[in-house]
Design a protein around this motif. Structure first.
Motif, PDB file in Angstrom:
ATOM      1  N   HIS A   1     -23.822  53.269 -47.718  1.00  0.00           N
ATOM      2  CA  HIS A   1     -22.935  52.113 -47.589  1.00  0.00           C
ATOM      3  C   HIS A   1     -23.526  50.982 -48.406  1.00  0.00           C
ATOM      4  O   HIS A   1     -24.527  50.390 -48.023  1.00  0.00           O
ATOM      5  N   TRP A   2     -22.877  50.702 -49.530  1.00  0.00           N
ATOM      6  CA  TRP A   2     -23.425  49.676 -50.418  1.00  0.00           C
ATOM      7  C   TRP A   2     -22.284  48.904 -51.048  1.00  0.00           C
ATOM      8  O   TRP A   2     -21.281  49.487 -51.499  1.00  0.00           O
ATOM      9  N   GLY A   3     -22.414  47.603 -51.044  1.00  0.00           N
ATOM     10  CA  GLY A   3     -21.384  46.757 -51.648  1.00  0.00           C
ATOM     11  C   GLY A   3     -21.913  45.335 -51.738  1.00  0.00           C
ATOM     12  O   GLY A   3     -23.093  45.080 -51.430  1.00  0.00           O
ATOM     13  N   ILE A   4     -21.033  44.397 -52.117  1.00  0.00           N
ATOM     14  CA  ILE A   4     -21.537  43.011 -52.229  1.00  0.00           C
ATOM     15  C   ILE A   4     -21.890  42.448 -50.851  1.00  0.00           C
ATOM     16  O   ILE A   4     -22.669  41.513 -50.744  1.00  0.00           O
ATOM     17  N   TYR A   5     -21.343  43.052 -49.786  1.00  0.00           N
ATOM     18  CA  TYR A   5     -21.702  42.602 -48.428  1.00  0.00           C
ATOM     19  C   TYR A   5     -23.199  42.747 -48.163  1.00  0.00           C
ATOM     20  O   TYR A   5     -23.752  42.054 -47.304  1.00  0.00           O
TER      21      TYR A   5
ATOM     22  N   ILE B   1     -20.871  58.227 -51.063  1.00  0.00           N
ATOM     23  CA  ILE B   1     -21.104  56.797 -51.295  1.00  0.00           C
ATOM     24  C   ILE B   1     -19.801  56.006 -51.191  1.00  0.00           C
ATOM     25  O   ILE B   1     -18.724  56.503 -51.556  1.00  0.00           O
ATOM     26  N   THR B   2     -19.908  54.788 -50.704  1.00  0.00           N
ATOM     27  CA  THR B   2     -18.745  53.904 -50.583  1.00  0.00           C
ATOM     28  C   THR B   2     -18.294  53.482 -51.984  1.00  0.00           C
ATOM     29  O   THR B   2     -18.968  52.702 -52.648  1.00  0.00           O
ATOM     30  N   SER B   3     -17.160  54.009 -52.417  1.00  0.00           N
ATOM     31  CA  SER B   3     -16.647  53.583 -53.730  1.00  0.00           C
ATOM     32  C   SER B   3     -15.906  52.251 -53.566  1.00  0.00           C
ATOM     33  O   SER B   3     -15.894  51.418 -54.465  1.00  0.00           O
ATOM     34  N   ARG B   4     -15.298  52.061 -52.427  1.00  0.00           N
ATOM     35  CA  ARG B   4     -14.623  50.800 -52.104  1.00  0.00           C
ATOM     36  C   ARG B   4     -14.528  50.719 -50.590  1.00  0.00           C
ATOM     37  O   ARG B   4     -13.987  51.625 -49.958  1.00  0.00           O
ATOM     38  N   HIS B   5     -15.081  49.660 -50.028  1.00  0.00           N
ATOM     39  CA  HIS B   5     -15.065  49.527 -48.562  1.00  0.00           C
ATOM     40  C   HIS B   5     -13.948  48.569 -48.140  1.00  0.00           C
ATOM     41  O   HIS B   5     -13.127  48.154 -48.952  1.00  0.00           O
ATOM     42  N   HIS B   6     -13.934  48.199 -46.845  1.00  0.00           N
ATOM     43  CA  HIS B   6     -12.817  47.391 -46.325  1.00  0.00           C
ATOM     44  C   HIS B   6     -12.704  46.028 -47.013  1.00  0.00           C
ATOM     45  O   HIS B   6     -11.633  45.422 -47.014  1.00  0.00           O
ATOM     46  N   ASP B   7     -13.796  45.519 -47.548  1.00  0.00           N
ATOM     47  CA  ASP B   7     -13.723  44.217 -48.246  1.00  0.00           C
ATOM     48  C   ASP B   7     -12.971  44.332 -49.574  1.00  0.00           C
ATOM     49  O   ASP B   7     -12.694  43.324 -50.225  1.00  0.00           O
ATOM     50  N   GLY B   8     -12.672  45.559 -49.984  1.00  0.00           N
ATOM     51  CA  GLY B   8     -11.831  45.776 -51.156  1.00  0.00           C
ATOM     52  C   GLY B   8     -12.569  45.742 -52.483  1.00  0.00           C
ATOM     53  O   GLY B   8     -11.946  45.937 -53.538  1.00  0.00           O
ATOM     54  N   PHE B   9     -13.886  45.532 -52.450  1.00  0.00           N
ATOM     55  CA  PHE B   9     -14.637  45.465 -53.707  1.00  0.00           C
ATOM     56  C   PHE B   9     -14.945  46.875 -54.204  1.00  0.00           C
ATOM     57  O   PHE B   9     -15.497  47.691 -53.460  1.00  0.00           O
ATOM     58  N   SER B  10     -14.598  47.139 -55.456  1.00  0.00           N
ATOM     59  CA  SER B  10     -14.826  48.478 -56.008  1.00  0.00           C
ATOM     60  C   SER B  10     -16.205  48.554 -56.645  1.00  0.00           C
ATOM     61  O   SER B  10     -16.542  47.729 -57.496  1.00  0.00           O
ATOM     62  N   MET B  11     -16.951  49.570 -56.269  1.00  0.00           N
ATOM     63  CA  MET B  11     -18.298  49.752 -56.809  1.00  0.00           C
ATOM     64  C   MET B  11     -18.267  50.586 -58.089  1.00  0.00           C
ATOM     65  O   MET B  11     -19.285  51.103 -58.528  1.00  0.00           O
ATOM     66  N   PHE B  12     -17.070  50.722 -58.664  1.00  0.00           N
ATOM     67  CA  PHE B  12     -16.930  51.478 -59.919  1.00  0.00           C
ATOM     68  C   PHE B  12     -16.034  50.685 -60.867  1.00  0.00           C
ATOM     69  O   PHE B  12     -15.297  49.785 -60.445  1.00  0.00           O
TER      70      PHE B  12
END
Ligand code: GLC
Length: 457
Positions: free
Chosen positions: A46-50, A101-112
Motif C-alpha cells: 500500500h503506497w501512495g501520496i498518503y 501493489i496499489t496502482s490507485r487507491h481510494h484517494d484517486g491518485f494513480s501510481m502509474f
C-alpha cells in the motif's frame, strides 16, 4: 419486426462479448488459478501520496482533508530512496510468489503514468518516474508475479457519483449540495469509462499481470447485492480484463460471495471461515482463496503504529492460512521516501528462512483434511499429510495426538518429524490415529509431522 426468438438468439450470441454472465474461465485462466493456489504467499504493498502523512491510506477520509489541498501533496512526493530491485529482492527473499501493489487507491491518485488523469505519479510529482513500470520490469527480471490493486471508489472525482458512504468531507461540490440519498442510478458513465481506460493501460503497458484486485464496492452499501454488478458495470469491466489478458485473475474485496467473472475470493484480515475483524462473514466459495492481512494495524504507512505481529506469529499465520487452503497476502506500507519499514523487512527475513526449509509443507499443498485444532492445522499433498503443531504460550503441546482422518480405508504407513526425520510411534484403528510425540522444541513457531498414507487423502 424481428421475432422475440430471433431477438433472444441475437442477444445471446452478442452477450459473451460484453458480459461475464455464464462465465467459463479460459484454459489460460484455469492454469493461472492453479498456479495462484500453489503460490500460497504474496506481499501486498500500500503506497501512495498518503504515505507522506504517515497516518494510513484512509487519512483523507478520516481527517476530512479537502481534495484541493490533499492533491497538492503530489507536488511534494519524491521517494528518493525508491529502488524497485531492492524491494523485489527483499520480497522474493521472503518466499513470496507474487506482489500486489496499489496502482490507485481510494484517494484517486494513480501510481502509474496514465493518460486518463493528470493526477498521477509521472505528471503530478517532481519524481516523474512510473514506479509501477519500474516494479513491473523488476518483477519480470527477478521472476515474480505482479498483481494490481485498483480502487473502485474515488474520494476526489466529481463524477464518482452517486457518492457512497465515504468521501463526504473531501470538498466535492456534490457533497456540499448534501445529496445524501442515493438515486437508484448506476455510477456515471464517464467514471466507468475512466476506470476501463486505466485498466486497459494497466493491462497493456506493463507485461503479463497476475491479477486485478478490486476494492471499494462496499462503499455503495445502499445498493443490494443484486444491484452491485449493475451499478458498477462489473460484467463489462471483467470481460474487458479477460479479453486483454485471459490469464489475469480477478478478485474483488467486496466482502460478499464472488460475482460471476471473478476468479479468486478475497477475505480481509481473517482466514476464511473466521471473522474476528468483522469483514469476513461471507460464505466460502469454491474459487481459489486469499486472505489479505496487515502485520501491524495499518495498510498504508503509519508512523505511530508499531503494533506488529511477532515474526513467529507471522509464520504461524501463514501456516494457518495454508491450513485452510488459502493464500496469505501479507501487507507492507512503504515510507514516503520509498524505503520499507525495518519491522516489515525483519519479518520478510524470518519468513524467507522458514520457507526455505519448510516450504514443501506449504507451497502446492491443499488445506488439510483435518480442520484446525487447539494444537494447530494440517496441509496435504497426495498421500502426505503435514501436521503443523503451532505452540502457543498459553497452550502447551499435547504428549499424544489424536487424529481422525476422513477415510477409514487409508492406512498410515509412516509418521516422522519433518525436521530430521525421527520416527514417531503411532497406532491406527480405522479412522482414528494416535501418535506418541517425542519431546518437542516449543520455541519453534511450527513443529511439522509428516504422515505418509497408503492412498491419496
Ligand atoms: C479495506 C480498506 C482499504 C485497504 C483494503 C485492503 O478495504 O478500505 O484501505 O486497501 O482493505 O484489504
Amino acid at each position: 419486426m424481428r421475432s422475440i426468438k430471433s431477438l433472444f438468439v441475437a442477444l445471446f450470441v452478442a452477450l459473451p462479448a460484453f458480459s461475464q454472465v455464464g462465465y467459463i474461465p479460459s484454459e489460460a485462466n484455469q492454469k493461472a488459478r492453479a498456479e495462484f493456489e500453489d503460490a500460497r504467499f504474496g506481499i501486498f504493498i500500500h503506497w501512495g501520496i498518503y504515505s507522506i502523512l504517515g497516518d494510513g491510506e484512509w487519512a483523507q477520509q478520516v481527517q476530512n482533508l479537502p481534495y484541493a489541498e490533499y492533491s497538492r501533496m503530489a507536488a511534494g512526493f519524491y521517494p528518493s530512496k525508491f529502488d524497485a530491485a531492492e524491494w523485489v529482492s527483499a520480497i522474493k527473499g521472503s518466499g513470496a510468489k507474487y506482489i500486489t501493489i496499489t496502482s490507485r487507491h481510494h484517494d484517486g491518485f494513480s501510481m502509474f503514468g496514465t493518460k486518463a488523469s493528470p493526477y498521477n505519479i509521472v505528471d503530478a510529482t517532481p519524481f516523474k518516474r512510473d514506479i509501477i513500470g519500474e516494479l513491473a520490469k523488476e518483477c519480470q527480471r527477478q521472476g515474480i508475479k505482479l498483481h494490481f490493486y485498483y480502487s473502485h471508489l474515488d474520494w476526489g472525482r466529481e463524477d464518482y457519483y452517486p457518492l457512497g458512504r465515504t468521501g463526504w468531507g473531501t470538498g466535492r461540490k456534490i457533497a456540499a449540495e448534501g445529496k445524501k440519498e442515493h438515486p437508484a442510478t448506476p455510477l456515471k458513465r464517464s467514471y466507468l469509462d475512466f476506470m476501463n481506460t486505466q485498466l486497459t493501460e494497466l493491462l497493456t503497458n506493463y507485461g503479463p499481470i497476475g491479477a486485478i484486485w478490486f476494492d471499494g464496492v462496499w462503499d455503495q452499501d445502499a445498493f443490494s447485492r443484486e444491484e452491485q454488478p449493475k451499478i458498477w458495470n462489473l460484467y463489462e469491466q471483467y470481460a474487458l480484463i479477460h479479453r486483454l489478458q485471459p490469464s489475469c485473475l480477478i478478485g474483488n474485496n467486496h466482502h460478499m460471495l464472488p460475482f460471476e467473472g471473478e476468479d479468486i475470493q478475497i477475505f480481509e484480515q481473517d482466514i476464511p471461515g473466521q471473522n474476528e475483524a468483522g469483514l469476513s462473514g461471507q460464505e466460502i466459495s469454491r474459487l481459489p482463496l486469499e486472505t489479505c492481512k496487515t502485520m501491524n494495524n495499518s495498510w498504508g504507512y503509519n508512523m505511530k503504529d508499531k503494533n506488529y505481529m511477532s515474526p513467529a506469529g507471522v509464520v504461524q499465520y501463514l501456516v494457518r492460512t495454508a491450513g485452510k487452503g488459502a493464500n496469505l497476502l501479507l501487507n507492507i506500507g512503504p515510507r514516503p521516501d520509498g524505503t520499507l519499514p525495518e519491522e516489515a523487512l525483519a519479518r520478510l527475513k524470518t519468513l524467507g528462512a522458514w520457507l526455505k526449509v519448510n516450504g514443501e509443507t506449504i507451497y502446492g499443498t491443499d488445506g488439510g483434511c483435518i480442520d484446525k485444532q487447539d494444537w494447530g492445522v494440517t496441509t496435504q499433498r497426495g498421500k502426505t499429510l503435514y501436521v503443523h503443531l503451532l505452540p502457543q504460550a498459553d497452550n502447551p503441546l499435547p504428549e499424544t495426538l489424536q487424529l481422525n482422518i476422513p477415510k477409514a480405508q487409508n492406512r498410515l504407513k509412516a509418521a516422522t518429524l519433518f525436521a530430521g526425520g525421527e520416527k514417531i510411534p503411532f497406532k491406527q484403528t480405522s479412522k482414528d490415529i494416535t501418535l506418541t510425540l517425542p519431546t518437542l522444541d516449543n520455541a519453534q513457531p511450527d513443529i511439522i509431522l509428516e504422515l505418509t498414507f497408503a492412498k491419496e487423502l
